[in-house]
Enzyme design. Structure first.
Site, PDB file in Angstrom:
ATOM      1  N   SER A 224     -32.328  35.447  83.984  1.00 51.43           N
ATOM      2  CA  SER A 224     -32.266  35.571  82.519  1.00 51.43           C
ATOM      3  C   SER A 224     -32.740  36.948  82.065  1.00 51.43           C
ATOM      4  O   SER A 224     -32.771  37.228  80.876  1.00 51.43           O
ATOM      5  CB  SER A 224     -33.090  34.473  81.840  1.00 51.43           C
ATOM      6  OG  SER A 224     -34.424  34.490  82.291  1.00 51.43           O
TER       7      SER A 224
ATOM      8  N   THR B 199     -14.120  26.215  38.342  1.00 55.55           N
ATOM      9  CA  THR B 199     -14.277  25.083  39.252  1.00 55.55           C
ATOM     10  C   THR B 199     -12.884  24.841  39.829  1.00 55.55           C
ATOM     11  O   THR B 199     -11.888  25.078  39.139  1.00 55.55           O
ATOM     12  CB  THR B 199     -14.771  23.797  38.542  1.00 55.55           C
ATOM     13  OG1 THR B 199     -13.754  23.357  37.641  1.00 55.55           O
ATOM     14  CG2 THR B 199     -16.052  24.026  37.762  1.00 55.55           C
ATOM     15  N   HIS B 200     -12.827  24.426  41.050  1.00 54.54           N
ATOM     16  CA  HIS B 200     -11.535  24.263  41.748  1.00 54.54           C
ATOM     17  C   HIS B 200     -10.746  25.565  41.750  1.00 54.54           C
ATOM     18  O   HIS B 200      -9.520  25.547  41.830  1.00 54.54           O
ATOM     19  CB  HIS B 200     -10.683  23.154  41.098  1.00 54.54           C
ATOM     20  CG  HIS B 200     -11.434  21.898  40.795  1.00 54.54           C
ATOM     21  ND1 HIS B 200     -11.456  20.819  41.645  1.00 54.54           N
ATOM     22  CD2 HIS B 200     -12.226  21.559  39.747  1.00 54.54           C
ATOM     23  CE1 HIS B 200     -12.204  19.857  41.117  1.00 54.54           C
ATOM     24  NE2 HIS B 200     -12.690  20.288  39.970  1.00 54.54           N
TER      25      HIS B 200
ATOM     26  N   GLU C  88     -14.407  40.516  55.245  1.00 56.87           N
ATOM     27  CA  GLU C  88     -13.722  39.528  56.086  1.00 56.87           C
ATOM     28  C   GLU C  88     -14.541  39.239  57.346  1.00 56.87           C
ATOM     29  O   GLU C  88     -14.625  38.095  57.804  1.00 56.87           O
ATOM     30  CB  GLU C  88     -12.337  40.031  56.484  1.00 56.87           C
ATOM     31  CG  GLU C  88     -11.364  40.111  55.314  1.00 56.87           C
ATOM     32  CD  GLU C  88     -10.105  40.866  55.705  1.00 56.87           C
ATOM     33  OE1 GLU C  88      -9.207  40.244  56.271  1.00 56.87           O
ATOM     34  OE2 GLU C  88     -10.038  42.084  55.459  1.00 56.87           O
TER      35      GLU C  88
ATOM     36  N   TYR D 202     -40.251  20.500  80.311  1.00 57.94           N
ATOM     37  CA  TYR D 202     -39.407  21.685  80.451  1.00 57.94           C
ATOM     38  C   TYR D 202     -38.235  21.390  81.384  1.00 57.94           C
ATOM     39  O   TYR D 202     -38.394  20.735  82.416  1.00 57.94           O
ATOM     40  CB  TYR D 202     -40.221  22.868  81.007  1.00 57.94           C
ATOM     41  CG  TYR D 202     -39.340  24.096  81.236  1.00 57.94           C
ATOM     42  CD1 TYR D 202     -39.032  24.955  80.188  1.00 57.94           C
ATOM     43  CD2 TYR D 202     -38.761  24.349  82.481  1.00 57.94           C
ATOM     44  CE1 TYR D 202     -38.185  26.044  80.375  1.00 57.94           C
ATOM     45  CE2 TYR D 202     -37.913  25.436  82.680  1.00 57.94           C
ATOM     46  CZ  TYR D 202     -37.634  26.277  81.628  1.00 57.94           C
ATOM     47  OH  TYR D 202     -36.800  27.345  81.816  1.00 57.94           O
TER      48      TYR D 202
ATOM     49  N   SER E 177      -4.466  50.293  56.849  1.00 62.97           N
ATOM     50  CA  SER E 177      -3.539  49.644  57.768  1.00 62.97           C
ATOM     51  C   SER E 177      -2.848  50.708  58.604  1.00 62.97           C
ATOM     52  O   SER E 177      -2.602  51.812  58.130  1.00 62.97           O
ATOM     53  CB  SER E 177      -2.505  48.850  56.963  1.00 62.97           C
ATOM     54  OG  SER E 177      -1.324  48.683  57.726  1.00 62.97           O
TER      55      SER E 177
ATOM     56  N   LYS F  90     -32.156  31.110  74.365  1.00 59.61           N
ATOM     57  CA  LYS F  90     -32.282  32.482  73.863  1.00 59.61           C
ATOM     58  C   LYS F  90     -30.920  33.089  73.549  1.00 59.61           C
ATOM     59  O   LYS F  90     -30.775  33.847  72.588  1.00 59.61           O
ATOM     60  CB  LYS F  90     -33.034  33.333  74.889  1.00 59.61           C
ATOM     61  CG  LYS F  90     -34.514  32.975  74.971  1.00 59.61           C
ATOM     62  CD  LYS F  90     -35.209  33.568  76.173  1.00 59.61           C
ATOM     63  CE  LYS F  90     -35.175  32.705  77.415  1.00 59.61           C
ATOM     64  NZ  LYS F  90     -35.552  31.302  77.265  1.00 59.61           N
TER      65      LYS F  90
ATOM     66  N   ASN G  73      -8.082  47.406  52.850  1.00 56.58           N
ATOM     67  CA  ASN G  73      -8.457  46.037  53.203  1.00 56.58           C
ATOM     68  C   ASN G  73      -9.973  45.832  53.183  1.00 56.58           C
ATOM     69  O   ASN G  73     -10.722  46.719  53.591  1.00 56.58           O
ATOM     70  CB  ASN G  73      -7.924  45.698  54.603  1.00 56.58           C
ATOM     71  CG  ASN G  73      -6.406  45.711  54.650  1.00 56.58           C
ATOM     72  OD1 ASN G  73      -5.751  45.357  53.672  1.00 56.58           O
ATOM     73  ND2 ASN G  73      -5.862  46.143  55.772  1.00 56.58           N
TER      74      ASN G  73
ATOM     75  N   ASN H 254     -43.644  28.042  81.588  1.00 54.61           N
ATOM     76  CA  ASN H 254     -43.154  27.150  80.534  1.00 54.61           C
ATOM     77  C   ASN H 254     -43.885  27.377  79.209  1.00 54.61           C
ATOM     78  O   ASN H 254     -43.258  27.456  78.157  1.00 54.61           O
ATOM     79  CB  ASN H 254     -43.271  25.695  80.977  1.00 54.61           C
ATOM     80  CG  ASN H 254     -42.453  25.428  82.237  1.00 54.61           C
ATOM     81  OD1 ASN H 254     -41.658  26.278  82.648  1.00 54.61           O
ATOM     82  ND2 ASN H 254     -42.661  24.282  82.858  1.00 54.61           N
TER      83      ASN H 254
ATOM     84  N   LYS I  93      -2.350  50.430  52.042  1.00 52.26           N
ATOM     85  CA  LYS I  93      -3.314  49.331  52.158  1.00 52.26           C
ATOM     86  C   LYS I  93      -4.763  49.774  52.092  1.00 52.26           C
ATOM     87  O   LYS I  93      -5.144  50.858  52.549  1.00 52.26           O
ATOM     88  CB  LYS I  93      -3.105  48.612  53.492  1.00 52.26           C
ATOM     89  CG  LYS I  93      -1.869  47.744  53.485  1.00 52.26           C
ATOM     90  CD  LYS I  93      -2.098  46.443  52.751  1.00 52.26           C
ATOM     91  CE  LYS I  93      -2.586  45.387  53.728  1.00 52.26           C
ATOM     92  NZ  LYS I  93      -2.790  44.111  53.067  1.00 52.26           N
TER      93      LYS I  93
ATOM     94  N   GLN J 234     -33.522  27.721  79.217  1.00 50.81           N
ATOM     95  CA  GLN J 234     -33.342  29.168  79.340  1.00 50.81           C
ATOM     96  C   GLN J 234     -32.176  29.660  78.469  1.00 50.81           C
ATOM     97  O   GLN J 234     -32.184  30.783  77.987  1.00 50.81           O
ATOM     98  CB  GLN J 234     -33.088  29.499  80.811  1.00 50.81           C
ATOM     99  CG  GLN J 234     -32.855  30.965  81.102  1.00 50.81           C
ATOM    100  CD  GLN J 234     -32.948  31.247  82.588  1.00 50.81           C
ATOM    101  OE1 GLN J 234     -34.028  31.165  83.157  1.00 50.81           O
ATOM    102  NE2 GLN J 234     -31.834  31.552  83.217  1.00 50.81           N
TER     103      GLN J 234
HETATM  104  N1  ARG Z   1     -36.631  32.148  82.368  1.00 49.52           N
HETATM  105  C1  ARG Z   1     -37.132  30.858  82.035  1.00 49.52           C
HETATM  106  C2  ARG Z   1     -36.677  30.464  80.630  1.00 49.52           C
HETATM  107  O1  ARG Z   1     -36.198  31.292  79.928  1.00 49.52           O
HETATM  108  C3  ARG Z   1     -38.615  30.856  82.076  1.00 49.52           C
HETATM  109  C4  ARG Z   1     -39.212  29.544  82.425  1.00 49.52           C
HETATM  110  C5  ARG Z   1     -38.974  29.186  83.829  1.00 49.52           C
HETATM  111  N2  ARG Z   1     -39.758  28.051  84.191  1.00 49.52           N
HETATM  112  C6  ARG Z   1     -39.521  27.399  85.325  1.00 49.52           C
HETATM  113  N3  ARG Z   1     -40.262  26.382  85.553  1.00 49.52           N
HETATM  114  N4  ARG Z   1     -38.592  27.775  86.158  1.00 49.52           N
HETATM  115  O2  ARG Z   1     -36.773  29.347  80.232  1.00 49.52           O
END
Ligand code: ARG
Length: 459
Positions: A24, A156-157, A291, A318, A278, A326, A286, A111, A284, A323
């Site tokens: 990650s 409205t509408h 958009e 966990y 364009s 994110k 735009n 964790n 044009k 992971q």
């Molecule tokens: N890279 C992991 C995450 O983003 C970190 C936690 C990993 N924990 C584990 N027990 N392998 O969640």
């Protein structure tokens, strides 16, 4: 083969494809600053409770700061076999401090570490988005002064309904973005709880002090259940929802302005810097930025969906699935930030075409409701007044004229209570003037709201 932090019980190395699959670092490197801050606080707490010496803590803190600079200046080499940002920082620390570095992870797991980092990240992201939203609100408040006195049809509408001051539109957006800010502030309360010290998921037998790390990291409280907090990503889902609604608000604003920018409407002009041409049609212009603000909202809503689906099947506590959280949140945040950064300049740079608006403002019987309310004030029951004005609208329509072009005789043919003073409510200007109720689009109510907004947004 690099030795893994968790390699003790393993006899075989990890398949390199698994390393690539499970890494990650390619996205969680963004958490580097938070990881270092969290680790420094953790080390200070370990020293305060006597699990490491103050001298060891100082070495760790200094080592972490150096590693932070290394990462910020692009000097750290990232390796899939070190998985994530947490392992990269810890292994760099061990490389520089040896056994002292090996003590940092005492009474901690990745964790609680990753959740701490994420909470710190989201907390500051909330503050950033709040500032950007304030700038957007200010740009709409500023427009109220630029467009002082302009009356537009309210719809409205997407059909003409009643006239309002244009400022009423601008302040409507301020209200929406204000609720977004309130939602973020509310979410921030639940983000700002420390998971640190819950370790893997059951806590620890070591004499840690969770209050201390929470204080050092300016968390407002500590999570009470280690199982719950190890699995908890509610704060991310809430944040993604707040971002989604911001994106939806921006998208519907963009849609409205795209319509207003069309030749058919012609209500506003956009600055050259925010429009594109364009490749084939030379004439044009735009509204691509608008958009794309509308289009990019899809990604933000998708991020919320991604998170909810990610979470729905997870047992406590966990799971590595987490992971992926994110990826969803970073993209949703970046998208919203990019939109919010452009919005104030577009809002400020647009010009309202008063002539175009005025040219057709009297069309569409925008004063019909004002006429109906005039009759109500003359003691005609509302439903009867509605019917009378409906018939007068049909009459005017058949003559291709407006209500204020009908003769008094024509008007009185439907209702004898109509007198000379009806001229005070007919016509769009009059119909706006008579709007009085709190929160309405009339001249005075809007002026009062504008004064309130100026005060509220004054730094
Ligand atoms: N890279 C992991 C995450 O983003 C970190 C936690 C990993 N924990 C584990 N027990 N392998 O969640």
């Amino acid at each position: 083969m690099a030795a893994k932090a968790w390699g003790g019980r393993f006899q075989q190395g990890t398949d390199p494809r698994v390393e690539t699959f499970t890494e990650s670092i390619s996205f969680d490197v963004r958490l580097a600053d938070m990881d270092i801050r969290g680790s420094q606080a953790h080390a200070q707490m370990l020293a305060n409770v006597g699990l490491i010496s103050q001298e060891e803590c100082d070495q760790i803190a200094e080592g972490l700061s150096k590693i932070g600079v290394e990462i910020a200046t692009g000097k750290m080499e990232f390796r899939a076999d070190l998985e994530d940002i947490h392992m990269h920082i810890e292994s760099a620390l061990i490389e520089c401090l040896g056994d002292v570095g090996r003590k940092l992870h005492t009474a901690r797991s990745r964790n609680d570490q990753v959740s701490t980092d994420l909470r710190l990240f989201v907390r500051s992201a909330i503050d950033q988005v709040d500032t950007l939203l304030t700038n957007v609100q200010k740009s709409f408040v500023h427009r109220c002064d630029l467009d002082e006195g302009v009356i537009v049809p309210g719809y409205t509408h997407l059909q003409r309904a009643m006239p309002v001051m244009l400022g009423h539109y601008w302040l409507a957006y301020c209200e929406k973005f204000d609720r977004d800010r309130q939602r973020l502030a509310d979410c921030r309360k639940r983000v700002n709880i420390s998971p640190l010290g819950t370790a893997a998921m059951a806590g620890t037998s070591l004499p840690i002090d969770r209050e201390q790390t929470a204080d050092l990291l300016e968390f407002e409280g500590i999570a009470a259940n280690s199982l719950d907090v190890s699995s908890d990503r509610d704060y991310l889902a809430e944040f993604a929802f707040a971002l989604s609604l911001i994106a939806v608000h921006l998208s519907s604003w963009a849609e409205e302005w795209i319509i207003w920018f069309s030749t058919e409407f012609g209500y506003l002009k956009l600055p050259d810097a925010y429009t594109t041409g364009s490749s084939i049609m030379p004439q044009k212009r735009n509204p691509d930025v608008l958009e794309l603000i509308r289009g990019k909202s899809a990604r933000v809503v998708a991020g919320l969906q991604q998170l909810l689906v990610l979470l729905k099947g997870l047992p406590m506590a966990y799971n590595r699935d987490l992971q992926e959280d994110k990826i969803a949140v970073f993209d949703a945040l970046d998208t919203v930030v990019a939109c919010l950064e452009l919005t104030p300049d577009i809002v400020a740079g647009a010009t309202i075409d008063r002539d175009r608006i005025n040219a057709r403002l009297q069309e569409g019987f925008l004063d019909a409701t004002a006429l109906m309310e005039y009759l109500i004030k003359k003691s005609v029951p509302m439903r009867s007044a509605h019917g009378i004005v409906g018939r007068l609208v049909a009459l005017a329509d058949s003559k291709n004229s407006r209500l204020d072009e009908l003769s008094l005789n024509d008007l009185r043919s439907e209702c004898e209570q109509i007198e000379e003073d009806v001229l005070n409510v007919l016509g769009v200007e009059n119909a706006v003037k008579v709007l009085q109720s709190y929160g309405s689009g009339g001249r005075e109510p809007v002026a009062r709201q504008l004064a309130m907004w100026k005060e509220r947004l004054a730094d």
